[in-house]
Design an enzyme around this catalytic site. Structure first.
Site, PDB file in Angstrom:
ATOM      1  N   ASP A  55      45.592  25.403  68.780  1.00 13.81           N
ATOM      2  CA  ASP A  55      44.793  26.537  69.398  1.00 13.81           C
ATOM      3  C   ASP A  55      43.499  26.548  68.838  1.00 13.81           C
ATOM      4  OD1 ASP A  55      46.901  27.038  71.048  1.00 13.81           O
ATOM      5  OD2 ASP A  55      47.644  28.608  69.473  1.00 13.81           O
TER       6      ASP A  55
ATOM      7  N   ASP B 271      54.299  31.532  79.229  1.00 13.87           N
ATOM      8  CA  ASP B 271      53.966  32.207  78.142  1.00 13.87           C
ATOM      9  C   ASP B 271      54.918  33.433  78.289  1.00 13.87           C
ATOM     10  OD1 ASP B 271      52.063  30.533  77.026  1.00 13.87           O
ATOM     11  OD2 ASP B 271      50.478  31.558  78.156  1.00 13.87           O
TER      12      ASP B 271
END
EC number: 4.3.2.10
Length: 253
Positions: A130, A11
């Site tokens: 998500d 990330d």
């Protein structure tokens, strides 16, 4: 039998690898190019590079950083964050990505996934979902780095993405992200059972047993983790040995 893949995830925010909890409280975890080099040497099956602020900040993915990361990788590299159009997919493939991941843009315009799959092939199109638990057995999709509720059911959306040509689903449980409490197994199982394409389980790994559970209980084709690898708690080799000992087919380095 297909081998189960172990995928470390980078990330990236402001050019650095970060790791948070429930998509916030980000902690620095190093340089992405160095991390890519280390994971390649360690025998990771793939690497996932997510520019986590690109969509929220309304900008494109950091192509230069993708290129420098790809130069260190002989393993497949999936890149996501700020991907909106088939032109973005082309640019990232040219920058060195092997697969490109849509997230918020696929929710806003599902047709963009079909267009990209038609142009470049389903094998290089990933849709990242998500999802957050909103009721027992029901999960809602959130976009823009987990900031925006959509009201869209995650299982139904995964099925639509598969029908539109996505080659893979990258499924992250927002409830479990960074908590080290294990994958959301009911969510992972629901989507793995619902779609005919591979599902990558993501969000919540804290032990090597969690990786095993993602496959044996969640039905995932691949397992993604970040903090257990970034901070040196376990190696890729240890993870593969543990999964192999549990009877899961893996590619041993």
């Amino acid at each position: 039998m297909l081998k189960t893949r172990i995928i470390p995830c980078l990330d990236v925010a402001d050019g650095r690898v970060v790791k948070g909890v429930n998509f916030v409280d980000l902690r620095d975890a190093g340089d992405p190019v160095e991390a890519a080099r280390a994971y390649d040497a360690a025998g990771a099956d793939e690497l996932c590079f997510l520019d986590i602020h690109a969509t929220h900040e309304n900008r494109g993915t950091m192509y230069d950083l993708v290129t420098r990361t790809a130069e260190q990788c002989f393993m497949p590299l999936t890149v996501g964050g700020g991907v909106r159009t088939h032109q973005d997919v082309r640019a990232l493939l040219l920058a060195g990505a092997d697969k490109v991941s849509f997230n918020s843009a696929a929710v806003a315009d599902p047709g963009v996934v079909a267009e990209a799959a038609d142009r470049f092939g389903s094998q290089c199109i990933v849709v990242a979902i998500d999802a957050k638990t909103v009721a027992p057995g029901r999960w809602e999709i959130f976009t823009h780095g987990g900031r925006r509720a959509t009201g869209i059911d995650a299982v139904a959306f995964a099925c639509e993405m598969a029908s539109r040509g996505a080659g893979e689903i990258l499924l992250t449980s927002m409830d479990r992200d960074g908590t080290r409490a294990g994958f959301n197994l009911p969510l992972t199982r629901a989507i793995s059972d619902a779609v005919p394409i591979p599902v990558i389980a993501s969000g919540g790994v804290g032990t090597l047993d969690h990786l095993v559970e993602g496959v044996t209980e969640g039905g995932a084709s691949a397992v993604l983790a970040a903090s257990i690898f970034h901070f040196g708690e376990f190696t890729i080799g240890e993870a593969k040995a543990h999964m192999a000992a549990a009877g899961i087919p893996v590619r041993l380095a």
